[in-house]
Design an enzyme around this catalytic site. Structure first.
Site, PDB file in Angstrom:
ATOM      1  N   LYS A 163       0.827  -1.210   0.000  1.00  0.00           N
ATOM      2  CA  LYS A 163       0.000   0.000   0.000  1.00  0.00           C
ATOM      3  C   LYS A 163       0.858   1.256   0.000  1.00  0.00           C
ATOM      4  O   LYS A 163       0.609   2.202  -0.758  1.00  0.00           O
ATOM      5  CB  LYS A 163      -0.943   0.010   1.210  1.00  0.00           C
ATOM      6  CG  LYS A 163      -1.909   1.196   1.222  1.00  0.00           C
ATOM      7  CD  LYS A 163      -2.830   1.152   2.427  1.00  0.00           C
ATOM      8  CE  LYS A 163      -2.104   1.528   3.692  1.00  0.00           C
ATOM      9  NZ  LYS A 163      -3.012   1.682   4.852  1.00  0.00           N
TER      10      LYS A 163
ATOM     11  N   ASP B  62      -6.924   1.296   1.079  1.00  0.00           N
ATOM     12  CA  ASP B  62      -6.899   1.368   2.538  1.00  0.00           C
ATOM     13  C   ASP B  62      -8.283   1.003   3.067  1.00  0.00           C
ATOM     14  O   ASP B  62      -9.149   0.548   2.309  1.00  0.00           O
ATOM     15  CB  ASP B  62      -6.456   2.758   3.009  1.00  0.00           C
ATOM     16  CG  ASP B  62      -7.528   3.810   2.783  1.00  0.00           C
ATOM     17  OD1 ASP B  62      -8.489   3.563   2.010  1.00  0.00           O
ATOM     18  OD2 ASP B  62      -7.423   4.892   3.371  1.00  0.00           O
TER      19      ASP B  62
END
Length: 215
Positions: free
Chosen positions: A120, A138
């Site tokens: 991420k 997220d």
């Protein structure tokens, strides 16, 4: 959602916020990388508060190495997991100095190999610092993708793949920020603000119940 609904969903996001930006405050790709590492399990607001004085004296990997782990901790003590994050930031700074001439690599595998940098974080840095059309998922984006029916998936990687498949090319660059801001301020976890949402007529959750979610 149908392809036409997906197109309309993004068209509305783009109209509402033509030039979305990260809410993290940074000076260059390196300070962005540090901020994103610090933001794990922390809010952007708390990270910005900690990095404002830090980035006045540190904005390169060498300066971070010179600052040292103990002094770095003094700046980021208010952020969760600060001990481990300080250790990782110093370690990744050493690698950037020794292997990349103090520059942040614009390569996903190279970024993910740095201490404290996961998939991420790497995707966020590529998107924000290097204008790559990556979509980092997220908790906000995961919720929005599933709740609205935009790109349902059982886990983060599944949602990431689904978003890559359905998001039109012209919206890919800004998709991450549009979705995260939409989830942060409108399609909230506990109290989604459906009554003021400009996407409610396209939303699977609203269609399923026939009424807006409680807000």
């Amino acid at each position: 959602m149908t392809p036409d609904s997906v197109e309309e969903f993004y068209r509305r996001l783009a109209k509402d916020n033509p030039n979305p930006r990260s809410e993290l405050v940074f000076k260059n790709p390196y300070t962005l990388l540090v901020s994103v590492v610090l933001s794990a399990q922390a809010t952007d607001v708390s990270v910005n508060k900690a990095t404002e004085p830090l980035f006045k004296i540190v904005d390169t990997p060498q300066q971070m190495v010179d600052l040292g782990e103990d002094h770095l901790k003094d700046y980021i003590r208010s952020i969760g997991l600060y001990n481990n994050k300080a250790k990782n930031i110093i370690a990744l700074s050493h690698i950037l100095v020794e292997k990349y001439q103090g520059q942040v690599p614009a390569d996903q595998k190279a970024l993910e190999a740095l201490p404290g940098v996961g998939r991420k974080t790497a995707l966020v840095v590529l998107n924000v610092a290097f204008n790559r059309p990556t979509i980092a998922v997220d908790t906000h984006i995961f919720r929005v993708a599933n709740r609205t029916g935009l790109a349902p998936g059982k886990d983060v990687r599944a949602v990431e793949k689904a978003l890559e498949d359905v998001t039109p090319d012209k919206y890919r660059l800004h998709a991450h920020h549009w979705l995260i801001l939409f989830g942060r301020y409108i399609c909230k976890a506990r109290k989604p603000e459906c009554l003021r949402c400009f996407e409610s007529d396209l939303c699977a959750a609203v269609k399923e119940t026939g009424i807006p979610l409680q807000s």
